[in-house]
Write a protein that holds these residues in place. Structure first.
Motif, short mmCIF file in Angstrom:
data_model
loop_
_atom_site.label_atom_id
_atom_site.label_comp_id
_atom_site.label_asym_id
_atom_site.label_seq_id
_atom_site.Cartn_x
_atom_site.Cartn_y
_atom_site.Cartn_z
N ASN A 104 53.99 42.32 25.50
CA ASN A 104 53.48 40.95 25.45
C ASN A 104 54.01 39.86 25.96
OD1 ASN A 104 53.92 41.25 21.92
ND2 ASN A 104 56.28 41.70 22.55
N THR A 105 52.55 39.34 26.52
CA THR A 105 52.66 38.43 27.06
C THR A 105 53.18 37.15 26.93
OG1 THR A 105 50.94 36.56 26.17
CG2 THR A 105 50.48 38.59 28.06
N PRO A 106 53.59 36.27 27.73
CA PRO A 106 54.45 35.39 27.33
C PRO A 106 54.70 33.97 26.09
CG PRO A 106 54.48 34.74 29.56
CD PRO A 106 53.31 36.00 29.05
N LEU A 107 52.56 34.33 25.87
CA LEU A 107 52.50 33.62 24.47
C LEU A 107 53.28 34.06 23.85
CD1 LEU A 107 50.78 31.42 22.90
CD2 LEU A 107 48.75 33.02 24.16
N HIS A 108 52.55 35.85 23.42
CA HIS A 108 52.88 36.59 22.27
C HIS A 108 54.42 35.88 22.52
CE1 HIS A 108 49.98 38.91 23.76
NE2 HIS A 108 50.05 39.53 22.19
N VAL A 109 55.78 36.19 23.27
CA VAL A 109 57.12 35.58 23.07
C VAL A 109 57.46 34.65 22.13
CG1 VAL A 109 58.99 35.53 23.67
CG2 VAL A 109 57.62 37.37 25.15
N ALA A 110 56.83 33.51 22.70
CA ALA A 110 56.42 32.30 22.07
C ALA A 110 56.05 32.48 20.55
CB ALA A 110 55.51 30.99 23.14
N LEU A 157 52.16 35.54 36.57
CA LEU A 157 53.55 35.70 36.01
C LEU A 157 52.68 35.41 34.47
CD1 LEU A 157 56.34 34.45 37.50
CD2 LEU A 157 55.34 36.59 37.63
N ILE A 158 51.69 33.98 34.42
CA ILE A 158 50.84 33.97 33.68
C ILE A 158 50.95 34.81 31.99
CG2 ILE A 158 49.91 32.00 32.08
CD1 ILE A 158 49.36 30.42 35.19
N ASN A 159 50.28 35.92 32.45
CA ASN A 159 49.90 36.64 31.78
C ASN A 159 50.28 38.10 31.89
OD1 ASN A 159 47.26 34.39 30.13
ND2 ASN A 159 46.68 34.56 32.62
N GLU A 160 51.35 37.69 32.32
CA GLU A 160 52.30 39.31 32.73
C GLU A 160 52.63 39.95 31.22
OE1 GLU A 160 56.03 39.68 35.36
OE2 GLU A 160 54.26 40.20 36.38
N LYS A 161 52.41 41.20 30.76
CA LYS A 161 53.04 41.18 30.04
C LYS A 161 54.60 42.56 30.34
CE LYS A 161 49.01 43.24 27.68
NZ LYS A 161 47.85 43.65 27.69
N ASP A 162 55.12 42.16 28.92
CA ASP A 162 56.98 43.18 29.78
C ASP A 162 56.58 44.64 28.71
OD1 ASP A 162 56.27 42.77 26.64
OD2 ASP A 162 58.13 41.23 26.40
N ILE A 212 45.34 33.57 28.94
CA ILE A 212 43.84 34.66 27.94
C ILE A 212 44.82 34.63 26.52
CG2 ILE A 212 42.79 36.97 28.65
CD1 ILE A 212 43.69 36.96 31.77
N LEU A 213 43.67 33.76 25.59
CA LEU A 213 44.17 33.94 24.59
C LEU A 213 43.72 35.89 23.79
CD1 LEU A 213 42.98 30.81 23.27
CD2 LEU A 213 45.10 31.24 24.25
#
Length: 608
Positions: free
Chosen positions: A345-351, A336-341, A370-371
């Protein structure tokens, strides 16, 4: 003026302006004092000497809050007076005060069983008082349960088990209140007798007692409801959540285990916002609940919101840093770490979007994140952070978020418009007036530093020699700390003068030159402040050097302060990225210090 004329004038004034109720002062004192003989004497006196504006025709004395002598005696717990009033003036039992409370409401609220028995001694009292409601639609039984008086509640129920009660203005029934308090025996009594029924008048939405049991973390009450009324487990709250939503929200682990065992289907029902119970647990940072649900229902890890977000998205959106760090360590959540909505957006995008720098930092330092991933708009997390970095619009949280991405070398999208747009935003969007405000503040600080260091240069520690041939030479010239003082003081003064000259030129140029001048002036000002601090430390050390412990304490305190000053000032001057782990770690230290100093960590911890 006669009493009749005065009485007429008083009535006219009351009609025009209004007046509060008043009780005879001697009767009031006797009632709250609890002296039965004194109370009887005052009642007899009033009966023999009635004043038209003291004692109404109904013979009911009312205080400012419309409380009768029975209300007062009940409030102060004077049993003998209550017993006498109930016997001689039974009509006062039904009187209500300004809040709509009868004397029985007050006794139930106080939890005095003896008063309850005195007030409900007659059949008339039982019929008239048990169902009486106050302004909050609470009966005396409601009040007893709200204030956690179990014995009083049982006494009131036993007075009439066939009586139906309505819900109060909050939509809470007797069963709800008993469940909230965790009274298993009372709930069983209510459910086994008509007294537990309530009228559906349509005025209030009825709250589910099962939710009350969960909010009270009462597992025994939950088990009782499951035995007696399983259908109540499928009732929704006002937000559309089922009991499992409620248990996940508050982190009630025992309740989660029970509900999953009895009715696992609850884990797959959405609320009005489209959230499932596991999403609710993620939004509140309850990792133990998530682990429990994933172990019991393994496919729950794949559950998405209506926006296509998984539980890592939800935790990142809510800023639950510690929870997210624990979730990243769970092997079953690795995919789930790099999964997109739905928006890519990944969780990093959302944060990044929601400005949670500590969450962003935790994600970026995980090698599995993955940055370089782009969302549907072709933006990486750094692109989003830079788009939010409009001067005078971005909050400091957003700026720290941008820093968190920069210190780990997060990349931009190859064809992102933000590559040039951000530079334009940083250089051209602010008004000249905004830049001048910044310039003026830094110029003021630089001028103060120059003034202080200039003065210190002529007020040398230890003074000067007064005799030839070395007249005017500093006494401590040969000491190392004195030389350190002179060098640092000189550097501080010249650096601050350089800052002042640079900013004076900036005042004469355009916005571009102002921006360049600010970037040059900030590091110089940082050097000036650091050198001034070191010069002060060296000067103080010189004058206290005879006292060894104090001299070392000055050095220790000053050295630590200079280090903290540099770490705090570094992010203001430069926060670059590097592919070398050591350089990135050095940049990360001042970033973390900024988070701690400005409360970002504290904010996230409070939210969790």
């Amino acid at each position: 003026m006669s009493d009749l004329m005065f009485s007429n004038l008083l009535e006219d004034d009351q009609e025009e302006y209004g007046a509060v109720e008043t009780m005879d002062p001697e009767l009031y004192k006797a009632t709250i004092g609890g002296d039965l003989l004194e109370f009887v004497r005052e009642m007899e006196r009033l009966a023999n000497d009635r004043h038209p504006y003291y004692l109404p025709a109904s013979c009911v004395q009312l205080g400012p809050q419309k409380n009768t002598i029975l209300h007062l005696a009940t409030s102060y717990g004077h049993h003998e007076i209550v017993k006498l009033v109930c016997k001689d003036l039974p009509h006062l039992l039904a009187e209500k005060d300004a809040r709509g409370d009868t004397a029985l409401h007050l006794a139930a609220r106080a939890g005095d069983t003896n008063l309850i028995l005195l007030l409900t001694d007659s059949d008339y009292a039982v019929l008239a008082l048990l169902g009486a409601t106050n302004e909050e639609d609470n009966t005396p039984l409601h009040e007893a349960l709200i204030h956690r008086h179990e014995n009083v509640a049982r006494t009131l129920i036993d007075k009439n088990r066939n009586m139906n009660y309505s819900v109060n203005h909050e939509g809470k029934s007797l069963t709800y209140l008993a469940a909230e308090a965790g009274y298993v025996a009372i709930i069983s009594l209510l459910m086994d007798n008509p007294v537990g029924n309530y009228a559906l008048d349509g005025k209030h939405k009825i709250k589910s007692p099962v939710h009350a049991a969960i909010l009270g973390r009462n597992i025994d009450v939950l088990k009782l409801f499951w035995r007696k009324d399983r259908s109540s487990f499928y009732k929704r709250c006002e937000k559309g959540g089922n009991p499992l939503h409620c248990a996940a929200y508050i982190g009630f682990t025992d309740g989660i285990s029970f509900l999953l065992k009895k009715s696992y289907i609850l884990a797959y029902l959405r609320d009005r916002q489209g959230l499932l119970p596991i999403h609710m647990a993620a939004s509140q940072g309850h990792v133990d609940i998530i682990q429990l649900m994933v172990q019991d229902r393994p496919d729950s890890r794949e559950q998405l919101t209506l926006q296509g977000q998984n539980i890592l998205h939800i935790a990142a959106k809510s800023g639950k840093c510690r929870a997210l760090e624990r979730m990243l360590k769970m092997p079953e959540l690795e995919k789930l770490i790099n999964e997109k909505d739905a928006d890519g957006n990944t969780p990093l995008h959302v944060a990044t979007i929601y400005g949670h720098p500590k969450v962003v930092s935790s994600l970026t330092w995980d090698e599995r994140v993955i940055l370089q991933l782009e969302n549907k708009d072709g933006l990486t997390a750094l692109d989003i952070a830079e788009e939010q970095m409009k001067p005078y619009m971005a909050s400091f949280q957003k700026r720290l978020t941008w820093m968190a991405l920069r210190v780990v070398g997060a990349p931009k999208a190859p064809h992102s418009k933000s590559v040039t747009d951000v530079n334009l935003m940083l250089d051209e969007q602010p008004t000249t007036e905004n830049y001048r405000d910044k310039v003026n503040v830094i110029l003021l600080v630089a001028t103060l530093v120059a003034t202080v260091t200039f003065s210190a240069g002529f007020a040398m520690p230890g003074g000067y020699k007064n005799s030839d041939p070395n007249q005017g030479i500093a006494n401590m010239l040969e000491k190392v700390k004195f030389q350190e003082f002179v060098i640092c003081d000189s550097l501080a003064m010249y650096s601050s003068i350089a800052v002042a000259v640079t900013l004076l030129w900036a005042q004469l140029g355009d916005q571009k030159s102002m921006h360049v001048a600010l970037k040059l002036a900030l590091p110089l000002l940082g050097i000036a402040l650091a050198m001034m601090s070191i010069a002060f430390m060296a000067g103080v050390y010189l004058v206290v050097s005879k006292l060894n412990w104090l001299a070392h304490f000055v050095l220790f305190m000053g050295s630590n302060f200079v280090i903290v000053l540099v770490l705090l000032f570094l992010p203001l001057c430069f926060l670059g990225s590097s592919n070398y782990h050591r350089f990135r770690f050095l940049s990360y230290c001042p970033f973390c210090l900024m988070l701690y100093a400005l409360g970002s960590y504290a904010e996230n911890e409070a939210a969790e």
